[in-house]
Design a protein around this motif. Structure first.
Motif, PDB file in Angstrom:
ATOM      1  N   LYS A   1     -11.073   7.372  -5.871  1.00 15.80           N
ATOM      2  CA  LYS A   1      -9.788   6.986  -6.463  1.00 15.80           C
ATOM      3  C   LYS A   1      -8.910   6.479  -5.323  1.00 15.80           C
ATOM      4  O   LYS A   1      -8.209   7.251  -4.674  1.00 15.80           O
ATOM      5  N   SER A   2      -8.951   5.190  -5.093  1.00  9.34           N
ATOM      6  CA  SER A   2      -8.388   4.595  -3.881  1.00  9.34           C
ATOM      7  C   SER A   2      -6.945   4.989  -3.613  1.00  9.34           C
ATOM      8  O   SER A   2      -6.602   5.462  -2.527  1.00  9.34           O
ATOM      9  N   GLU A   3      -6.072   4.791  -4.589  1.00  6.00           N
ATOM     10  CA  GLU A   3      -4.646   5.052  -4.370  1.00  6.00           C
ATOM     11  C   GLU A   3      -4.379   6.532  -4.113  1.00  6.00           C
ATOM     12  O   GLU A   3      -3.637   6.901  -3.197  1.00  6.00           O
ATOM     13  N   GLU A   4      -4.982   7.400  -4.913  1.00  4.40           N
ATOM     14  CA  GLU A   4      -4.753   8.837  -4.766  1.00  4.40           C
ATOM     15  C   GLU A   4      -5.318   9.373  -3.453  1.00  4.40           C
ATOM     16  O   GLU A   4      -4.707  10.215  -2.797  1.00  4.40           O
ATOM     17  N   TYR A   5      -6.488   8.858  -3.073  1.00  2.00           N
ATOM     18  CA  TYR A   5      -7.101   9.279  -1.814  1.00  2.00           C
ATOM     19  C   TYR A   5      -6.231   8.855  -0.628  1.00  2.00           C
ATOM     20  O   TYR A   5      -5.979   9.641   0.295  1.00  2.00           O
ATOM     21  N   GLY A   6      -5.724   7.626  -0.678  1.00  2.00           N
ATOM     22  CA  GLY A   6      -4.857   7.133   0.385  1.00  2.00           C
ATOM     23  C   GLY A   6      -3.573   7.931   0.492  1.00  2.00           C
ATOM     24  O   GLY A   6      -3.103   8.246   1.593  1.00  2.00           O
ATOM     25  N   THR A   7      -2.990   8.286  -0.650  1.00  2.00           N
ATOM     26  CA  THR A   7      -1.769   9.108  -0.659  1.00  2.00           C
ATOM     27  C   THR A   7      -2.031  10.475  -0.056  1.00  2.00           C
ATOM     28  O   THR A   7      -1.237  10.994   0.741  1.00  2.00           O
ATOM     29  N   CYS A   8      -3.152  11.056  -0.420  1.00  2.00           N
ATOM     30  CA  CYS A   8      -3.518  12.376   0.101  1.00  2.00           C
ATOM     31  C   CYS A   8      -3.654  12.336   1.620  1.00  2.00           C
ATOM     32  O   CYS A   8      -3.121  13.202   2.329  1.00  2.00           O
TER      33      CYS A   8
END
Length: 307
Positions: A230-237
């Motif tokens: 999950k690109s966006e969520e992983y990047g936010t994390c």
């Protein structure tokens, strides 16, 4: 101390004591210190220490709607947030532990201060930090029964209050389940909706990332593992992890490098850029940044040093 003992990298309590000592040297200059201290470093511990020392050295000082708005109106967003959050702890103390009265005050402060004020009230409700420090109550026992009761309580609230309550549940889960990432994630995702679960787990990300012992590759990778694919969520994390480390201490740079070096290839450059951008703000000396970044992979070293 951080060089001698890496456990002091998570330096919130230590910063409290340093700032309290500085304030007590000349209590009349507390406002100067409020404006001078680094409001972000050590999780806001320096700012919190000044405010606490002033509160209990001046019996006429009252935390209320007006004083929160006045003291927390200036500076960076981080400084305003830390200010409102900690004054909320003292607000609960001054209200003799009355949570509802304290929440009503926070719901009326300036809009950009509301969430952090509410968050501080719920943190004090769940953990009773200042109430215990001042021997007005016993420390809670962080077990499954306590977790269940606090979950039920959070579910009585709606909107921004629910978000603040569930955000502060993350540390309850961490303490009750001995900082096991899977338990923090699953308990946060028992919230009534995904938005509340997200608030909770992102706070959990910060707590886990700076926790002593969370410095192995396996532990670090586990924090954002639920968001793989999950690109966006992983990047936010990942961004929350790097920000947490740097906003506590630049001496966590080695942990951040270990994290960024072992994420999926597509995220490595962004991770090192986040690290370098924060490090450049927190450590002005290029020579010192070079030393902190010496173990970075050659390909990403310039991003870390931010030259």
């Amino acid at each position: 101390l951080q060089v001698i003992d890496p456990f002091t990298n998570a330096c919130h309590v230590l910063a409290h004591k340093i700032a309290e000592a500085a304030t007590k040297k000349d209590p009349t200059k507390w406002k100067d210190l409020v404006n001078q201290v680094d409001a972000v470093s050590c999780g806001g511990g320096f700012l919190h220490g000044v405010l606490e020392a002033h509160t209990f050295s001046n019996p006429d000082f009252e935390v209320n709607l007006e004083s929160i708005n006045e003291l927390c109106k200036e500076g960076s967003p981080e400084r305003r947030n830390m200010c409102a959050h900690f004054l909320a702890h003292i607000l609960v103390l001054q209200n003799d532990g009355n949570i509802e009265t304290s929440l009503q005050t926070c719901s009326k402060v300036a809009n950009d201060l509301q969430f952090q004020c509410l968050d501080g009230v719920f943190m004090e409700k769940h953990q009773k930090n200042i109430m215990v420090d001042h021997q007005l109550t016993k420390p809670p026992t962080f077990n499954t029964e306590y977790v269940s009761l606090q979950k039920q309580d959070c579910n009585l609230y709606e909107g921004i209050m629910a978000a603040a309550c569930w955000t502060e549940m993350a540390e309850i889960f961490a303490k009750a389940y001995e900082y096991q990432q899977g338990e923090v994630y699953s308990n946060c995702h028992s919230a009534p909706n995904q938005d509340l679960a997200r608030h909770c787990y992102l706070k959990g990300v910060v707590i886990l990332t700076v926790y002593p012992g969370f410095d192995t590759i396996v532990k670090l990778q586990s924090v954002c593992k639920p968001f793989e694919g999950k690109s966006e969520e992983y990047g936010t994390c990942l961004h929350f992890m790097v920000s947490a480390l740097m906003n506590y201490s630049v001496n966590f740079t080695d942990r951040a490098i270990k994290l960024c070096s072992n994420v999926e290839e597509a995220y490595k450059e962004r991770c090192f850029k986040d690290l370098g951008n924060l490090l450049k703000i927190l450590e002005k000396s290029v020579a010192d940044r070079e030393k902190l970044c010496q173990d970075s992979p050659e390909r990403y070293k310039n991003y870390c040093i931010s030259t």
